[in-house]
Design a protein around this motif. Structure first.
Motif, PDB file in Angstrom:
ATOM      1  N   VAL A 425       0.833  -1.199   0.000  1.00  0.00           N
ATOM      2  CA  VAL A 425       0.000   0.000   0.000  1.00  0.00           C
ATOM      3  C   VAL A 425       0.868   1.249   0.000  1.00  0.00           C
ATOM      4  CG1 VAL A 425      -1.578   1.355   1.447  1.00  0.00           C
ATOM      5  CG2 VAL A 425      -1.999  -1.071   1.055  1.00  0.00           C
ATOM      6  N   ALA A 426       0.453   2.269  -0.754  1.00  0.00           N
ATOM      7  CA  ALA A 426       1.126   3.566  -0.775  1.00  0.00           C
ATOM      8  C   ALA A 426       0.278   4.573  -0.013  1.00  0.00           C
ATOM      9  CB  ALA A 426       1.323   4.035  -2.218  1.00  0.00           C
ATOM     10  N   GLY A 427       0.911   5.387   0.828  1.00  0.00           N
ATOM     11  CA  GLY A 427       0.171   6.376   1.595  1.00  0.00           C
ATOM     12  C   GLY A 427      -0.680   5.734   2.676  1.00  0.00           C
ATOM     13  N   ARG A 428      -1.631   6.503   3.218  1.00  0.00           N
ATOM     14  CA  ARG A 428      -2.521   5.991   4.261  1.00  0.00           C
ATOM     15  C   ARG A 428      -3.795   5.449   3.635  1.00  0.00           C
ATOM     16  NH1 ARG A 428      -0.706  10.687   7.293  1.00  0.00           N
ATOM     17  NH2 ARG A 428       0.437  10.012   9.144  1.00  0.00           N
ATOM     18  N   PRO A 429      -4.180   4.216   3.950  1.00  0.00           N
ATOM     19  CA  PRO A 429      -5.459   3.695   3.456  1.00  0.00           C
ATOM     20  C   PRO A 429      -6.617   4.297   4.237  1.00  0.00           C
ATOM     21  CG  PRO A 429      -4.448   2.103   4.908  1.00  0.00           C
ATOM     22  CD  PRO A 429      -3.469   3.232   4.784  1.00  0.00           C
ATOM     23  N   TYR A 430      -7.828   4.117   3.721  1.00  0.00           N
ATOM     24  CA  TYR A 430      -9.040   4.529   4.430  1.00  0.00           C
ATOM     25  C   TYR A 430      -9.621   3.296   5.101  1.00  0.00           C
ATOM     26  CZ  TYR A 430     -13.683   6.327   5.430  1.00  0.00           C
ATOM     27  OH  TYR A 430     -14.831   6.696   6.070  1.00  0.00           O
ATOM     28  N   ILE A 431      -9.884   3.383   6.415  1.00  0.00           N
ATOM     29  CA  ILE A 431     -10.415   2.257   7.172  1.00  0.00           C
ATOM     30  C   ILE A 431     -11.623   2.740   7.967  1.00  0.00           C
ATOM     31  CG2 ILE A 431      -9.901   0.423   8.816  1.00  0.00           C
ATOM     32  CD1 ILE A 431      -8.061   0.381   6.429  1.00  0.00           C
ATOM     33  N   GLU A 432     -12.694   1.960   7.995  1.00  0.00           N
ATOM     34  CA  GLU A 432     -13.841   2.310   8.826  1.00  0.00           C
ATOM     35  C   GLU A 432     -14.558   1.053   9.305  1.00  0.00           C
ATOM     36  OE1 GLU A 432     -17.640   3.572   7.213  1.00  0.00           O
ATOM     37  OE2 GLU A 432     -16.733   3.677   5.234  1.00  0.00           O
ATOM     38  N   ALA A 433     -15.274   1.212  10.419  1.00  0.00           N
ATOM     39  CA  ALA A 433     -16.099   0.133  10.953  1.00  0.00           C
ATOM     40  C   ALA A 433     -17.421   0.107  10.209  1.00  0.00           C
ATOM     41  CB  ALA A 433     -16.340   0.338  12.447  1.00  0.00           C
ATOM     42  N   LEU A 434     -17.868  -1.084   9.823  1.00  0.00           N
ATOM     43  CA  LEU A 434     -19.135  -1.252   9.110  1.00  0.00           C
ATOM     44  C   LEU A 434     -20.117  -1.982  10.028  1.00  0.00           C
ATOM     45  CD1 LEU A 434     -17.835  -2.429   5.604  1.00  0.00           C
ATOM     46  CD2 LEU A 434     -18.350  -0.103   6.351  1.00  0.00           C
ATOM     47  N   SER A 435     -21.302  -1.407  10.184  1.00  0.00           N
ATOM     48  CA  SER A 435     -22.347  -2.027  11.011  1.00  0.00           C
ATOM     49  C   SER A 435     -23.633  -2.083  10.207  1.00  0.00           C
ATOM     50  CB  SER A 435     -22.556  -1.222  12.299  1.00  0.00           C
ATOM     51  OG  SER A 435     -21.387  -1.199  13.076  1.00  0.00           O
ATOM     52  N   PRO A 436     -23.752  -3.045   9.293  1.00  0.00           N
ATOM     53  CA  PRO A 436     -24.943  -3.120   8.442  1.00  0.00           C
ATOM     54  C   PRO A 436     -26.193  -3.450   9.239  1.00  0.00           C
ATOM     55  CG  PRO A 436     -23.610  -5.095   8.194  1.00  0.00           C
ATOM     56  CD  PRO A 436     -22.813  -4.144   9.048  1.00  0.00           C
ATOM     57  N   ALA A 437     -27.346  -3.010   8.715  1.00  0.00           N
ATOM     58  CA  ALA A 437     -28.624  -3.302   9.375  1.00  0.00           C
ATOM     59  C   ALA A 437     -28.850  -4.806   9.478  1.00  0.00           C
ATOM     60  CB  ALA A 437     -29.762  -2.632   8.621  1.00  0.00           C
ATOM     61  N   SER A 438     -28.384  -5.533   8.480  1.00  0.00           N
ATOM     62  CA  SER A 438     -28.427  -6.998   8.518  1.00  0.00           C
ATOM     63  C   SER A 438     -27.058  -7.515   8.118  1.00  0.00           C
ATOM     64  CB  SER A 438     -29.494  -7.538   7.556  1.00  0.00           C
ATOM     65  OG  SER A 438     -29.202  -7.169   6.226  1.00  0.00           O
ATOM     66  N   GLY A 439     -26.623  -8.563   8.746  1.00  0.00           N
ATOM     67  CA  GLY A 439     -25.305  -9.096   8.468  1.00  0.00           C
ATOM     68  C   GLY A 439     -24.360  -8.874   9.635  1.00  0.00           C
ATOM     69  N   THR A 440     -23.131  -9.298   9.465  1.00  0.00           N
ATOM     70  CA  THR A 440     -22.155  -9.272  10.535  1.00  0.00           C
ATOM     71  C   THR A 440     -21.355  -7.980  10.520  1.00  0.00           C
ATOM     72  OG1 THR A 440     -21.950 -11.670  10.355  1.00  0.00           O
ATOM     73  CG2 THR A 440     -20.205 -10.513  11.529  1.00  0.00           C
ATOM     74  N   PRO A 441     -21.133  -7.350  11.674  1.00  0.00           N
ATOM     75  CA  PRO A 441     -20.258  -6.176  11.728  1.00  0.00           C
ATOM     76  C   PRO A 441     -18.859  -6.522  11.222  1.00  0.00           C
ATOM     77  CG  PRO A 441     -21.493  -6.405  13.768  1.00  0.00           C
ATOM     78  CD  PRO A 441     -21.721  -7.662  12.991  1.00  0.00           C
ATOM     79  N   SER A 442     -18.239  -5.582  10.528  1.00  0.00           N
ATOM     80  CA  SER A 442     -16.921  -5.834   9.946  1.00  0.00           C
ATOM     81  C   SER A 442     -16.203  -4.500   9.787  1.00  0.00           C
ATOM     82  CB  SER A 442     -17.073  -6.539   8.588  1.00  0.00           C
ATOM     83  OG  SER A 442     -17.817  -5.723   7.685  1.00  0.00           O
ATOM     84  N   TRP A 443     -15.034  -4.528   9.169  1.00  0.00           N
ATOM     85  CA  TRP A 443     -14.314  -3.315   8.800  1.00  0.00           C
ATOM     86  C   TRP A 443     -14.229  -3.250   7.278  1.00  0.00           C
ATOM     87  CZ3 TRP A 443     -12.901  -6.018  13.162  1.00  0.00           C
ATOM     88  CH2 TRP A 443     -12.771  -5.292  14.351  1.00  0.00           C
ATOM     89  N   GLY A 444     -14.352  -2.052   6.732  1.00  0.00           N
ATOM     90  CA  GLY A 444     -14.164  -1.858   5.298  1.00  0.00           C
ATOM     91  C   GLY A 444     -12.931  -1.010   5.059  1.00  0.00           C
ATOM     92  N   PHE A 445     -12.252  -1.237   3.951  1.00  0.00           N
ATOM     93  CA  PHE A 445     -11.067  -0.437   3.648  1.00  0.00           C
ATOM     94  C   PHE A 445     -10.992  -0.139   2.160  1.00  0.00           C
ATOM     95  CE2 PHE A 445      -9.642  -4.874   3.509  1.00  0.00           C
ATOM     96  CZ  PHE A 445      -8.955  -4.942   2.301  1.00  0.00           C
ATOM     97  N   VAL A 446     -10.354   0.987   1.844  1.00  0.00           N
ATOM     98  CA  VAL A 446     -10.026   1.353   0.468  1.00  0.00           C
ATOM     99  C   VAL A 446      -8.575   1.803   0.486  1.00  0.00           C
ATOM    100  CG1 VAL A 446     -10.632   2.733  -1.544  1.00  0.00           C
ATOM    101  CG2 VAL A 446     -12.393   2.162   0.132  1.00  0.00           C
TER     102      VAL A 446
END
Length: 465
Positions: A425-446
């Motif tokens: 990876v170059a630079g800082r990635p984007y990371i966030e917590a995902l809490s969908p209305a249905s499904g399992t909580p997870s983290w998303g990244f770009v």
């Protein structure tokens, strides 16, 4: 019937009771057996006597004999909630090795991340914008927004709710646009959602080495940058000032960008420069590595009067070999810094420290070692907190690949790190917590890789098969 027998002829031993033998394939008769109130085959803690105890003897779905499921519950009683995690990602755009600077910011529609590409220095490529949902495999389309060449290939951006995007960079044409023939100034440009320029502000007579833009909910944006035109590499960087301004886009018939006076936050020789997080009720929190390898944390409060903006140093982490620091917000007033420790050695440790932020100070925890063998590559490790899981996920460069590890609220590592398989990876990635209305909580990244691929993915629980 078994309960009646217990009343009539009690064993006198709380751990030996009359129970039906059905849970173990019996014939349905009552026998004196080791206590097991939920009938799942595992005794409670007080009656385990060397056997693995049941963590909830009133719930037959939870026992040492159960399979772990992705449900935010410790099903198998090993003290770890949903330990089986994996990574999935897709290449959503291919920009090539001359991608320039690609930055990410929370999108204004609540689910997307906005993406801005600042072209490499001196190229004729326009600055371009797009958006992607973390974890999505849909193609990322970048739309040209401005035609100015980049002077340094550095920049930053922030999404302004539904008012467009604020971009800061130093274009080649800046001296002409700002009425100056001095060193090209930094410019802030307010771009409407259709890519047209709503307003431009000329800021500093310098060239960006590193910068970040962080918005707050009411519309102000904090710009923090390293005021240095030189190239910055580990071991060869000279110290340079770390500065900040609060920018305020103002709409109306003649849109403009107002700004606060410049704030001096210290200086740094760190290659990646400062990192910023916004903490509700406290304002912006800035972390940077100073010239002797310590980490300085400053706080800048939100105010209605730009002229009164001030900064306060709230903490200093005394190390001598810290670098590549990033700061992130947790739940409430909790913050975390993640950084590499080891100087310019081939491998570093990845350290995370957490703190509760007050009005005037922040006392950080002891070192939480996320990895003892990170490979240094000009990319800060990034920590992201998930309130639903009460965990931190730490993304970093391991010796062989990009990796992630999870830390619980006490800073303990949750199982082994996992490999993301996305390249360097170059630079800082984007990371966030995902809490969908249905499904399992997870983290998303770009993230963007050194080969120019923009990758979107998730760190998610894997159901047992």
């Amino acid at each position: 019937q078994c309960a009646s027998l217990e009343m009539i002829s009690s064993t006198g031993d709380t751990c030996r009771t009359w129970q039906c033998n059905n849970p173990e394939g019996g014939d349905g008769t009552c026998e004196i057996r080791t206590r097991d109130d939920d009938g799942d085959g595992a005794p409670p803690m007080m009656c385990a006597a060397g056997a693995t105890p049941d963590c909830n003897d009133m719930d037959p779905a939870r026992s040492p004999l159960a399979l772990e499921a992705c449900n935010l519950v410790d099903d198998d009683c090993d003290g770890v909630v949903d330990p089986s995690f994996g990574s999935m990602s897709s290449a959503v755009a291919t920009l090539g090795t001359a991608a320039g600077r690609v930055t990410f910011s929370r999108g204004y529609n609540g689910s997307e991340v906005s993406v801005v590409r600042v072209p490499p220095r001196g190229t004729a490529d326009p600055l371009s914008l797009g958006a992607i949902t973390p974890g999505s495999s849909s193609a990322l389309a970048l739309t040209p927004a401005m035609t100015d060449d980049s002077e340094s290939g550095a920049g930053a951006h922030a999404t302004l709710d539904d008012q467009g995007t604020l971009v800061v960079y130093d274009p080649v044409a800046a001296a002409t646009n700002c009425g100056s023939d001095a060193t090209s100034p930094i410019q802030a440009r307010w771009l409407r959602s259709n890519g047209t320029v709503a307003a431009t502000a000329c800021l500093e007579q310098t060239r960006l080495a590193a910068a970040s833009l962080t918005p707050e909910p009411d519309g102000d944006v904090l710009l923090v940058w390293v005021d240095d035109a030189g190239m910055r590499e580990c071991g060869s960087s000279t110290e340079a000032p770390v500065k900040a301004r609060v920018l305020r886009p103002i709409g109306g018939a003649t849109p403009r960008i107002d700004s606060s006076p410049v704030l001096d936050l210290g200086s740094t020789a760190d290659a990646l420069g400062p990192s910023v997080a916004f903490v509700s009720g406290h304002g912006w929190v800035v972390a940077h590595v100073d010239n002797d390898g310590s980490i300085v944390v400053s706080q800048i409060a939100v105010t209605t009067a730009l002229a009164s903006v001030t900064s306060t140093m709230v903490s200093s982490i005394d190390t001598t070999t810290a670098a590549e620091v990033s700061i992130s917000a947790g739940e409430g007033a909790t913050i975390a810094v993640a950084y590499t420790d080891g100087g310019c050695a081939a491998t570093n440790r990845v350290i995370v420290r957490t703190a509760e932020l007050s009005a005037t100070s922040a006392t950080f925890s002891a070192e939480l070692v996320a990895s003892p063998t990170m490979a240094r590559n000009r990319r800060a490790p990034v920590a992201a907190y998930h309130a639903d899981r009460d965990e931190w996920a730490v993304f970093y460069r391991e010796v062989d690949d990009e990796s992630a590890v999870r830390l619980d609220a006490m800073g303990r590592t949750i199982r082994d790190p996992i490999t993301l398989g996305i390249g360097t990876v170059a630079g800082r990635p984007y990371i966030e917590a995902l809490s969908p209305a249905s499904g399992t909580p997870s983290w998303g990244f770009v993230a963007v890789t050194t080969s120019g691929d923009v990758r979107s993915g998730t760190l998610a629980c894997l159901e047992p098969t």
